[in-house]
Design a protein around this motif. Structure first.
Motif, PDB file in Angstrom:
ATOM      1  N   GLY A 189       0.575  -1.233   0.013  1.00  0.00           N
ATOM      2  CA  GLY A 189      -0.031   0.386   0.240  1.00  0.00           C
ATOM      3  C   GLY A 189       0.549   1.517   0.031  1.00  0.00           C
ATOM      4  N   GLU A 197      -5.377   9.264  -0.744  1.00  0.00           N
ATOM      5  CA  GLU A 197      -4.231   8.956   0.259  1.00  0.00           C
ATOM      6  C   GLU A 197      -4.400   7.668   0.838  1.00  0.00           C
ATOM      7  OE1 GLU A 197      -3.255  12.147   3.678  1.00  0.00           O
ATOM      8  OE2 GLU A 197      -1.194  11.178   3.491  1.00  0.00           O
ATOM      9  N   ILE A 198      -3.179   6.715   0.630  1.00  0.00           N
ATOM     10  CA  ILE A 198      -3.061   5.398   0.989  1.00  0.00           C
ATOM     11  C   ILE A 198      -2.759   5.214   2.393  1.00  0.00           C
ATOM     12  CG2 ILE A 198      -2.143   3.060   0.552  1.00  0.00           C
ATOM     13  CD1 ILE A 198      -2.341   3.476  -1.944  1.00  0.00           C
ATOM     14  N   GLN A 258      -3.009   2.423   4.250  1.00  0.00           N
ATOM     15  CA  GLN A 258      -3.411   1.033   4.407  1.00  0.00           C
ATOM     16  C   GLN A 258      -1.273   0.554   3.944  1.00  0.00           C
ATOM     17  OE1 GLN A 258      -4.815  -0.532   6.952  1.00  0.00           O
ATOM     18  NE2 GLN A 258      -6.718   0.351   7.013  1.00  0.00           N
ATOM     19  N   ASN A 259      -0.915   0.524   5.044  1.00  0.00           N
ATOM     20  CA  ASN A 259       0.562   0.038   3.835  1.00  0.00           C
ATOM     21  C   ASN A 259       0.313  -1.712   3.300  1.00  0.00           C
ATOM     22  OD1 ASN A 259       1.412   2.471   4.567  1.00  0.00           O
ATOM     23  ND2 ASN A 259       3.238   2.183   5.878  1.00  0.00           N
ATOM     24  N   ARG A 260       0.071  -2.504   4.360  1.00  0.00           N
ATOM     25  CA  ARG A 260       0.041  -3.224   3.542  1.00  0.00           C
ATOM     26  C   ARG A 260      -1.114  -3.769   2.762  1.00  0.00           C
ATOM     27  NH1 ARG A 260       2.173  -2.719   8.593  1.00  0.00           N
ATOM     28  NH2 ARG A 260       0.275  -3.048   9.702  1.00  0.00           N
ATOM     29  N   ALA A 298      -8.598  -7.492  10.487  1.00  0.00           N
ATOM     30  CA  ALA A 298      -8.539  -7.299  11.413  1.00  0.00           C
ATOM     31  C   ALA A 298      -8.018  -5.001  11.542  1.00  0.00           C
ATOM     32  CB  ALA A 298      -7.083  -7.377  12.283  1.00  0.00           C
ATOM     33  N   GLU A 299      -7.070  -5.381  10.239  1.00  0.00           N
ATOM     34  CA  GLU A 299      -6.494  -4.492  10.045  1.00  0.00           C
ATOM     35  C   GLU A 299      -7.431  -3.282   9.193  1.00  0.00           C
ATOM     36  OE1 GLU A 299      -2.998  -4.163   7.146  1.00  0.00           O
ATOM     37  OE2 GLU A 299      -2.272  -5.955   8.098  1.00  0.00           O
ATOM     38  N   LEU A 349     -10.117  -2.434  12.910  1.00  0.00           N
ATOM     39  CA  LEU A 349      -8.919  -1.975  13.993  1.00  0.00           C
ATOM     40  C   LEU A 349      -7.866  -0.066  13.256  1.00  0.00           C
ATOM     41  CD1 LEU A 349      -7.176  -4.384  16.479  1.00  0.00           C
ATOM     42  CD2 LEU A 349      -8.372  -1.539  16.799  1.00  0.00           C
ATOM     43  N   ARG A 350      -8.911   0.811  12.702  1.00  0.00           N
ATOM     44  CA  ARG A 350      -7.683   1.338  12.260  1.00  0.00           C
ATOM     45  C   ARG A 350      -7.790   3.292  13.025  1.00  0.00           C
ATOM     46  NH1 ARG A 350     -10.141   2.108   7.194  1.00  0.00           N
ATOM     47  NH2 ARG A 350     -12.689   1.279   7.225  1.00  0.00           N
ATOM     48  N   TYR A 402      -1.572  -0.856  20.376  1.00  0.00           N
ATOM     49  CA  TYR A 402      -1.742  -1.176  18.573  1.00  0.00           C
ATOM     50  C   TYR A 402      -1.815   0.613  17.462  1.00  0.00           C
ATOM     51  CZ  TYR A 402      -3.799  -2.656  13.712  1.00  0.00           C
ATOM     52  OH  TYR A 402      -3.885  -3.326  12.962  1.00  0.00           O
ATOM     53  N   LEU A 403      -3.138   0.911  18.283  1.00  0.00           N
ATOM     54  CA  LEU A 403      -3.058   2.325  17.132  1.00  0.00           C
ATOM     55  C   LEU A 403      -2.077   3.151  17.669  1.00  0.00           C
ATOM     56  CD1 LEU A 403      -6.934   3.065  19.199  1.00  0.00           C
ATOM     57  CD2 LEU A 403      -5.990   2.598  16.944  1.00  0.00           C
ATOM     58  N   ARG A 456      -0.002   2.332  14.610  1.00  0.00           N
ATOM     59  CA  ARG A 456       0.027   2.942  13.688  1.00  0.00           C
ATOM     60  C   ARG A 456       0.267   3.949  13.197  1.00  0.00           C
ATOM     61  NH1 ARG A 456      -4.604  -0.040  11.028  1.00  0.00           N
ATOM     62  NH2 ARG A 456      -4.736   1.921  10.716  1.00  0.00           N
ATOM     63  N   ARG A 516       1.100  17.102  -1.018  1.00  0.00           N
ATOM     64  CA  ARG A 516      -0.075  17.477  -0.367  1.00  0.00           C
ATOM     65  C   ARG A 516      -0.383  16.488   0.967  1.00  0.00           C
ATOM     66  NH1 ARG A 516      -3.335  13.290  -1.975  1.00  0.00           N
ATOM     67  NH2 ARG A 516      -1.849  12.331  -2.846  1.00  0.00           N
TER      68      ARG A 516
END
Lengths: 222, 154
Positions: free
Chosen positions: A64, A166-167, A169-171, A217-218, A221-222, B86-87, B90, B137
């Motif tokens: 991603g 704008e992505i 989610q890296n994976r 899951a990704e 849980l964001r 976890y958050l 991220r 951006r």
């Protein structure tokens, strides 16, 4: 011909095939940017030798992240009108991309998603089909889109849409994220049938179905 | 009240852990975290000195034994810790990604200056590897103020 199209190819340890893939793609689409996602093989050199622009992540970030980097590179090209997300392992075919371009131009679409399920050329396994169906069901449910295949790596995206993506989610969850972001925009999109070649090489490298669990899951849980 | 060795040990551990956690960053969330941590540590010390406190609280909550209540509290605390960690990861990863991406793109821009690969050199390529970077951006919209989500520990 096709000078305004940029192929964005995320590249991670595909040295064996990337040279051929790039060379073949460049017969139709001269502009190819490979985003090397911290490969440990000679993939980046092979891609560059085949004539692609190579952007190298200093560390491995995920597919991603590589796509988003490719988008941002493509946006630095003022003559770019279309971005195509294209896999490095030889699964995708330029003839499908040409059909998608034609469709986009004819129907004035901003995005064309490739779909494996609009015809029966693609030969996916039963379990894979089932998981992909469930994945697209979940995506449709959560993004207000109506697609038949949300996890296809082949997409055609216009410049104005790329500017707004704008992505994060890296994976692997980036495919759903892309659909979600595109679904939230007020633009015209459609699907176009594509033929995915599940070669022995791509099968060996391909995603395990267990990834469906990780993706879910990704996304939650964001 | 006679203090047992295990009580002394536990109090030392709680105080040391609390002191360690105190040294982290962020403005308001940090203050909240510190207050919560202080309360937590104080309560830990109190419950070590008066173990019966948990039994009485358990009775109020309708749980049979104080140890059960401690276990339930731990489960909740551990789960919330897992999620906040976890958050935070991220968030950290997002920043790290932006950094790596900028590096990668700047590298290509510097390389393409003396016209290397690619069909044509980009418009920014006229200047010799200068630090003039076109606005991108993803910074601006997202840089600056977004600290990690206010973390409440345990």
């Amino acid at each position: 011909m096709n000078d305004d199209v940029w192929l964005v190819v995320p590249l991670y340890n595909e040295a064996e095939v990337i040279g051929d893939v790039v060379a073949q793609a460049r017969e139709t689409f001269p502009n190819v940017v490979c985003v090397d996602d911290g490969s440990r093989d000679g993939g980046a050199a092979a891609a560059a030798a085949a004539g692609a622009v190579v952007v190298q992540h200093p560390v491995n970030l995920g597919q991603g992240a590589a796509l988003q980097t490719g988008f941002e590179y493509a946006l630095t090209r003022p003559d770019m009108k279309w971005v195509v997300t294209f896999d490095a392992d030889g699964q995708h075919q330029t003839s499908d991309v040409l059909a998608m371009l034609e469709k986009a131009r004819a129907e004035d679409l901003a995005v064309v998603f490739g779909s494996r399920f609009l015809d029966d050329r693609t030969d996916a396994g039963v379990l894979k089909k089932l998981v992909l169906r469930m994945a697209v069901g979940y995506t449709n449910l959560t993004t207000h889109t109506r697609l038949t295949d949300a996890h296809n790596g082949l997409r055609l995206i216009s410049r104005e849409v790329v500017e707004q993506l704008e992505i994060t989610q890296n994976r692997m969850a980036h495919a759903s994220e892309l659909v979600q972001q595109i679904g939230a925009l007020d633009i015209r999109y459609a699907e176009s049938p594509v033929h995915i070649l599940y070669t022995d090489y791509s099968k060996a490298k391909g995603q395990s179905l267990w990834n469906a669990v990780n993706i879910l899951a990704e996304l939650i849980l964001r | 009240m006679n203090i047992v060795l295990i009580q002394v040990l536990l109090i030392v551990v709680v105080v040391v852990v609390a002191a360690r956690l105190f040294r982290s960053r962020g403005a308001r969330s940090q203050a909240v975290r510190r207050l919560g941590l202080m309360l937590f540590a104080a309560f830990a010390v109190v419950s070590i000195l008066f173990p019966n406190l948990w039994n009485r609280m358990a009775a109020v909550a309708g749980v049979r034994r104080g140890t059960d209540l401690v276990l339930y509290a731990l489960v909740v605390a551990f789960l919330s810790f897992t999620v906040t960690t976890y958050l935070r990861f991220r968030d950290f990863e997002a920043r790290y990604t932006r950094l790596a991406r900028r590096l990668a793109l700047d590298e290509v821009r510097a390389e393409s200056t003396p016209s290397q690969t690619g069909p044509t050199s980009s418009p920014t390529a006229g200047t010799t590897a200068s630090p003039t970077v076109p606005p991108r951006r993803d910074e601006g919209s997202n840089a600056g103020g977004d600290a990690p989500p206010a973390t409440e520990q345990a």
